[in-house]
Design a protein around this motif. Structure first.
Motif, PDB file in Angstrom:
ATOM      1  N   ARG A   1      54.236 -23.877 -15.746  1.00  0.00           N
ATOM      2  CA  ARG A   1      53.248 -24.507 -16.637  1.00  0.00           C
ATOM      3  C   ARG A   1      51.829 -23.995 -16.408  1.00  0.00           C
ATOM      4  N   GLY A   2      51.462 -23.789 -15.160  1.00  0.00           N
ATOM      5  CA  GLY A   2      50.079 -23.469 -14.838  1.00  0.00           C
ATOM      6  C   GLY A   2      49.559 -22.199 -15.489  1.00  0.00           C
ATOM      7  N   ALA A   3      50.425 -21.191 -15.686  1.00  0.00           N
ATOM      8  CA  ALA A   3      49.991 -19.913 -16.257  1.00  0.00           C
ATOM      9  C   ALA A   3      49.899 -19.947 -17.774  1.00  0.00           C
ATOM     10  N   VAL A   4      50.453 -20.973 -18.412  1.00  0.00           N
ATOM     11  CA  VAL A   4      50.493 -21.042 -19.875  1.00  0.00           C
ATOM     12  C   VAL A   4      49.168 -21.586 -20.401  1.00  0.00           C
ATOM     13  N   VAL A   5      48.443 -20.762 -21.130  1.00  0.00           N
ATOM     14  CA  VAL A   5      47.169 -21.172 -21.725  1.00  0.00           C
ATOM     15  C   VAL A   5      47.407 -21.990 -22.982  1.00  0.00           C
ATOM     16  N   SER A   6      48.329 -21.534 -23.818  1.00  0.00           N
ATOM     17  CA  SER A   6      48.646 -22.269 -25.047  1.00  0.00           C
ATOM     18  C   SER A   6      50.088 -21.987 -25.440  1.00  0.00           C
ATOM     19  N   LEU A   7      50.686 -22.963 -26.109  1.00  0.00           N
ATOM     20  CA  LEU A   7      52.056 -22.848 -26.606  1.00  0.00           C
ATOM     21  C   LEU A   7      52.138 -23.647 -27.892  1.00  0.00           C
ATOM     22  N   GLU A   8      52.490 -22.961 -28.984  1.00  0.00           N
ATOM     23  CA  GLU A   8      52.540 -23.605 -30.296  1.00  0.00           C
ATOM     24  C   GLU A   8      53.853 -23.278 -30.988  1.00  0.00           C
ATOM     25  N   ALA A   9      54.307 -24.204 -31.816  1.00  0.00           N
ATOM     26  CA  ALA A   9      55.529 -24.013 -32.597  1.00  0.00           C
ATOM     27  C   ALA A   9      55.170 -23.753 -34.052  1.00  0.00           C
ATOM     28  N   HIS A  10      55.884 -22.810 -34.664  1.00  0.00           N
ATOM     29  CA  HIS A  10      55.679 -22.475 -36.071  1.00  0.00           C
ATOM     30  C   HIS A  10      57.039 -22.381 -36.753  1.00  0.00           C
ATOM     31  N   THR A  11      57.017 -22.344 -38.074  1.00  0.00           N
ATOM     32  CA  THR A  11      58.240 -22.197 -38.853  1.00  0.00           C
ATOM     33  C   THR A  11      58.319 -20.782 -39.400  1.00  0.00           C
ATOM     34  N   ALA A  12      59.438 -20.108 -39.181  1.00  0.00           N
ATOM     35  CA  ALA A  12      59.638 -18.756 -39.710  1.00  0.00           C
ATOM     36  C   ALA A  12      60.125 -18.851 -41.146  1.00  0.00           C
ATOM     37  N   GLN A  13      59.583 -17.995 -42.001  1.00  0.00           N
ATOM     38  CA  GLN A  13      60.025 -17.962 -43.395  1.00  0.00           C
ATOM     39  C   GLN A  13      61.329 -17.190 -43.509  1.00  0.00           C
ATOM     40  N   PRO A  14      62.206 -17.560 -44.436  1.00  0.00           N
ATOM     41  CA  PRO A  14      63.402 -16.760 -44.711  1.00  0.00           C
ATOM     42  C   PRO A  14      62.990 -15.364 -45.159  1.00  0.00           C
ATOM     43  N   GLU A  15      63.823 -14.386 -44.861  1.00  0.00           N
ATOM     44  CA  GLU A  15      63.503 -12.995 -45.189  1.00  0.00           C
ATOM     45  C   GLU A  15      63.254 -12.804 -46.690  1.00  0.00           C
ATOM     46  N   ALA A  16      63.974 -13.539 -47.523  1.00  0.00           N
ATOM     47  CA  ALA A  16      63.835 -13.354 -48.968  1.00  0.00           C
ATOM     48  C   ALA A  16      62.454 -13.758 -49.466  1.00  0.00           C
ATOM     49  N   GLN A  17      61.735 -14.603 -48.691  1.00  0.00           N
ATOM     50  CA  GLN A  17      60.437 -15.086 -49.118  1.00  0.00           C
ATOM     51  C   GLN A  17      59.285 -14.277 -48.525  1.00  0.00           C
ATOM     52  N   LYS A  18      59.586 -13.284 -47.705  1.00  0.00           N
ATOM     53  CA  LYS A  18      58.535 -12.520 -47.051  1.00  0.00           C
ATOM     54  C   LYS A  18      58.077 -11.363 -47.926  1.00  0.00           C
ATOM     55  N   SER A  19      56.813 -10.988 -47.724  1.00  0.00           N
ATOM     56  CA  SER A  19      56.293  -9.803 -48.387  1.00  0.00           C
ATOM     57  C   SER A  19      56.784  -8.565 -47.659  1.00  0.00           C
ATOM     58  N   GLN A  20      56.546  -7.389 -48.247  1.00  0.00           N
ATOM     59  CA  GLN A  20      56.998  -6.148 -47.630  1.00  0.00           C
ATOM     60  C   GLN A  20      56.355  -5.938 -46.274  1.00  0.00           C
ATOM     61  N   SER A  21      55.053  -6.251 -46.131  1.00  0.00           N
ATOM     62  CA  SER A  21      54.381  -6.071 -44.847  1.00  0.00           C
ATOM     63  C   SER A  21      54.937  -7.002 -43.789  1.00  0.00           C
TER      64      SER A  21
ATOM     65  N   ILE B   1      59.554 -20.591 -34.438  1.00  0.00           N
ATOM     66  CA  ILE B   1      58.814 -19.529 -33.788  1.00  0.00           C
ATOM     67  C   ILE B   1      57.838 -20.161 -32.800  1.00  0.00           C
ATOM     68  N   LEU B   2      57.852 -19.694 -31.569  1.00  0.00           N
ATOM     69  CA  LEU B   2      56.886 -20.148 -30.580  1.00  0.00           C
ATOM     70  C   LEU B   2      55.861 -19.046 -30.349  1.00  0.00           C
ATOM     71  N   ARG B   3      54.601 -19.404 -30.339  1.00  0.00           N
ATOM     72  CA  ARG B   3      53.522 -18.465 -30.016  1.00  0.00           C
ATOM     73  C   ARG B   3      52.954 -18.878 -28.652  1.00  0.00           C
ATOM     74  N   LEU B   4      52.994 -17.962 -27.709  1.00  0.00           N
ATOM     75  CA  LEU B   4      52.699 -18.263 -26.312  1.00  0.00           C
ATOM     76  C   LEU B   4      51.608 -17.346 -25.794  1.00  0.00           C
ATOM     77  N   VAL B   5      50.590 -17.920 -25.149  1.00  0.00           N
ATOM     78  CA  VAL B   5      49.579 -17.144 -24.434  1.00  0.00           C
ATOM     79  C   VAL B   5      49.709 -17.485 -22.956  1.00  0.00           C
ATOM     80  N   VAL B   6      49.964 -16.489 -22.139  1.00  0.00           N
ATOM     81  CA  VAL B   6      50.218 -16.734 -20.719  1.00  0.00           C
ATOM     82  C   VAL B   6      49.383 -15.793 -19.864  1.00  0.00           C
TER      83      VAL B   6
END
Length: 269
Positions: A154-174, A191-196
């Motif tokens: 825990r001590g090394a983790v600066v931030s930890l956030e949860a996100h929702t991944a979009q289905p591939e069919a809904q994504k843009s080309q980039s 999707i978890l975004r982690l800064v450690v």
């Protein structure tokens, strides 16, 4: 002697290459590109290449760094293109700058990771993240050279956030060419975004996953897809991870026009 710092990636199936696999591929690329490498002294001379904080085998990365020493000056941009053409697709050389400052490794103090959890709902991920970030300590175990070791993840983790991944069919080309595309799916996942911070012992993404399992019983049905998005110096004021090559770019830009013109002429000669 000229020093060049490079940023490279591990994408797609090439995330399963070990650090030694990359070293072999890179040294072959140096020979193919006819880079005027400086060599070490002794009975077994080897190219002067310094690697910094390589990602674990099995994880993707958009931000790996190394430094090479040359006997003759070269234009960093042209050198990057030559090396990238000589590397396997997936091990891509995406940035190059002449080293004008010291201590590249000292500027790699934190990493930004993305963890794709297929089969985990965003609600379960958020619940687990809340439990993890609310805890003062989260003890996990990992097998090391001297056996099993227990340490705080825990001590090394600066931030930890949860996100929702979009289905591939809904994504843009980039978006479909992003690191998430290594494991396409037609269903949303967490999707978890982690800064450690880089500490000793190193806290890896799999240690954080072990911590999530310990505090919230979060256990993805398939292994997580892990990608390092960035690494560099952690800015305490903004809470962001900064570009470790920025000081070198600034030093190059600050050089006098006369010196820059002379260096470019020498490199293209």
């Amino acid at each position: 002697m000229q020093r060049i710092r490079l940023r490279y990636t591990k994408r797609g199936r090439l995330r399963f290459t070990s650090h030694r696999d990359f070293q072999r591929a890179f040294e072959r690329a140096l020979r193919r590109a006819e880079v005027p490498m400086a060599y070490s002294a002794g009975f077994t001379p080897h190219p002067k290449v310094s690697y910094a904080n390589a990602a674990p085998t099995g994880t993707g990365s958009e931000a790996e760094y190394l430094e090479i020493a040359l006997t003759d000056a070269r234009d960093p941009g042209k050198l990057r293109l030559l090396l990238d053409e000589s590397m396997p697709v997936g091990l891509d050389i995406i940035d190059a700058v002449e080293a004008r400052t010291s201590g590249l490794a000292d500027r790699l103090t934190a990493s930004v990771w993305e963890l794709r959890l297929d089969g985990v709902t965003p609600e379960d991920a958020e619940r687990a993240v809340d439990a993890f970030t609310s805890a003062e300590t989260v003890e996990v175990q990992r097998k090391m050279k001297n056996g099993m070791r227990t340490f705080d993840a825990r001590g090394a983790v600066v931030s930890l956030e949860a996100h929702t991944a979009q289905p591939e069919a809904q994504k843009s080309q980039s978006e479909t060419h992003s690191p998430q595309a290594d494991r396409p799916t037609d269903q949303a996942c967490a999707i978890l975004r982690l800064v450690v911070r880089h500490v000793t012992p190193a806290v890896r993404p799999d240690d954080v996953l072990s911590g999530l399992r310990a505090v919230a019983d979060l256990a993805p049905p398939v292994p997580a897809g892990v990608t390092r998005l960035a690494q560099g110096l952690f800015d305490e004021e903004t809470g962001t991870v900064t570009d470790p090559l920025a000081p070198d770019r600034e030093a190059v830009a600050a050089a006098s026009p006369t010196a820059a013109t002379a260096a470019a002429a020498k490199a293209s000669a």
